[in-house]
Design an enzyme around this catalytic site. Sequence first.
Site, PDB file in Angstrom:
ATOM      1  CE  LYS A  46      32.927  40.697  24.205  1.00 35.63           C
ATOM      2  NZ  LYS A  46      31.772  40.395  23.264  1.00 35.63           N
ATOM      3  CD  GLU A 101      37.198  38.492  36.419  1.00 33.71           C
ATOM      4  OE1 GLU A 101      36.158  38.980  36.024  1.00 33.71           O
ATOM      5  OE2 GLU A 101      37.627  37.283  35.852  1.00 33.71           O
ATOM      6  CG  ASP A 102      32.119  39.598  35.286  1.00 35.28           C
ATOM      7  OD1 ASP A 102      33.283  39.129  35.627  1.00 35.28           O
ATOM      8  OD2 ASP A 102      31.226  39.232  34.389  1.00 35.28           O
ATOM      9  CB  ILE A 103      31.016  36.560  38.322  1.00 33.15           C
ATOM     10  CG1 ILE A 103      30.335  35.553  39.068  1.00 33.15           C
ATOM     11  CG2 ILE A 103      31.426  36.180  36.954  1.00 33.15           C
ATOM     12  CD1 ILE A 103      28.913  35.157  38.793  1.00 33.15           C
ATOM     13  CG  ASP A 105      30.572  30.131  38.116  1.00 34.75           C
ATOM     14  OD1 ASP A 105      30.457  29.195  39.205  1.00 34.75           O
ATOM     15  OD2 ASP A 105      30.217  29.723  37.030  1.00 34.75           O
ATOM     16  N   GLY A 107      36.197  30.030  40.204  1.00 33.86           N
ATOM     17  CA  GLY A 107      37.485  30.431  40.803  1.00 33.86           C
ATOM     18  C   GLY A 107      38.649  30.190  39.906  1.00 33.86           C
ATOM     19  CB  THR A 109      38.865  33.423  35.479  1.00 34.49           C
ATOM     20  OG1 THR A 109      38.233  32.466  34.693  1.00 34.49           O
ATOM     21  CG2 THR A 109      39.389  34.752  34.678  1.00 34.49           C
ATOM     22  CE  LYS A 133      27.108  31.574  40.066  1.00 36.55           C
ATOM     23  NZ  LYS A 133      27.074  30.626  39.028  1.00 36.55           N
ATOM     24  CG  ASP A 160      28.207  36.711  28.824  1.00 36.02           C
ATOM     25  OD1 ASP A 160      28.653  36.771  30.001  1.00 36.02           O
ATOM     26  OD2 ASP A 160      28.288  36.357  28.001  1.00 36.02           O
TER      27      ASP A 160
HETATM   28  C1  PRP Z   1      33.308  34.886  33.080  1.00 40.82           C
HETATM   29  C2  PRP Z   1      33.619  36.162  34.176  1.00 40.82           C
HETATM   30  C3  PRP Z   1      35.027  35.672  34.890  1.00 40.82           C
HETATM   31  C4  PRP Z   1      34.853  34.187  34.799  1.00 40.82           C
HETATM   32  C5  PRP Z   1      34.303  33.685  36.028  1.00 40.82           C
HETATM   33  O1  PRP Z   1      34.188  35.446  31.907  1.00 40.82           O
HETATM   34  O2  PRP Z   1      33.789  37.369  33.530  1.00 40.82           O
HETATM   35  O3  PRP Z   1      36.007  36.059  34.171  1.00 40.82           O
HETATM   36  O4  PRP Z   1      34.063  33.557  33.747  1.00 40.82           O
HETATM   37  O5  PRP Z   1      34.281  32.255  36.128  1.00 40.82           O
HETATM   38  P1  PRP Z   1      35.293  31.267  36.891  1.00 40.82           P
HETATM   39  O6  PRP Z   1      35.520  31.696  38.255  1.00 40.82           O
HETATM   40  O7  PRP Z   1      34.709  29.843  36.784  1.00 40.82           O
HETATM   41  O8  PRP Z   1      36.974  31.154  36.140  1.00 40.82           O
HETATM   42  P2  PRP Z   1      33.839  34.873  30.486  1.00 40.82           P
HETATM   43  O9  PRP Z   1      34.972  33.864  30.167  1.00 40.82           O
HETATM   44  O10 PRP Z   1      32.548  34.339  30.455  1.00 40.82           O
HETATM   45  O11 PRP Z   1      34.020  36.073  29.384  1.00 40.82           O
HETATM   46  P3  PRP Z   1      33.243  37.576  29.632  1.00 40.82           P
HETATM   47  O12 PRP Z   1      33.841  38.126  30.799  1.00 40.82           O
HETATM   48  O13 PRP Z   1      33.717  38.107  28.308  1.00 40.82           O
HETATM   49  O14 PRP Z   1      31.905  37.257  29.518  1.00 40.82           O
END
Ligand code: PRP
Length: 180
Positions: A46, A101-103, A105, A107, A109, A133, A160
């Site tokens: 999301k 993507e939003d973030i 963290d 890497g 995903t 990050k 979130d």
């Molecule tokens: C969060 C975010 C990225 C991922 C990043 O998704 O939106 O997709 O984690 O983290 P990583 O670099 O450690 O992989 P989340 O699974 O929390 O779902 P959401 O977007 O629905 O909050």
Amino acid sequence: MVKLYNEFERVLVDEDTIQSRVTELAAQISAEYKDAGSIVLVGILKGSFMFMADLVRQLTIPHYVDFMSLSSYGTSTESGAVRVLLDLRADIYGKNVIIVEDIIDTGNTINYLHTMLNTRQPASLKTCVLTRKEDKAKGLPVDYLGFEIPDVWVVGYGLDLADRHRTWPFIAELKPEVYQ
Ligand code: PRP
């Protein structure tokens, strides 16, 4: 309202700064793809929903939006395996694709997505990420980056903690005691 603000350590990126950066990213993407026909933006739900909505409204080139839903965290703060909850509706074979993507963290995903979407043979595949990050995720492939952020838990503008605080128009750092 007051209780929610009490959970914030500080605002990391305010609304005006986010909007200015989104304008710059949209201009950059529009310029770089101006002769590409059309592009497909793949928003990862999301977290990307707000960033995606603001970004695409400022693009000046033909584009389509599609979405995927992945999960790496569930409702805890522990990073785990990536699961595909919802796949793309459209075929991206031969298309110019940008993952939104939003973030980044760990890497996990973005790496998984990059590999998976490349097997579908798009004409090109790039990434547009709101936050990364700065120490943890250096060196990971990001073509369009909004902000480098410290390794703290951030919420707002799509981000979130267990689905909370997602809809604030700014990005805030949570107090460590809220998530530890
Ligand atoms: C969060 C975010 C990225 C991922 C990043 O998704 O939106 O997709 O984690 O983290 P990583 O670099 O450690 O992989 P989340 O699974 O929390 O779902 P959401 O977007 O629905 O909050």
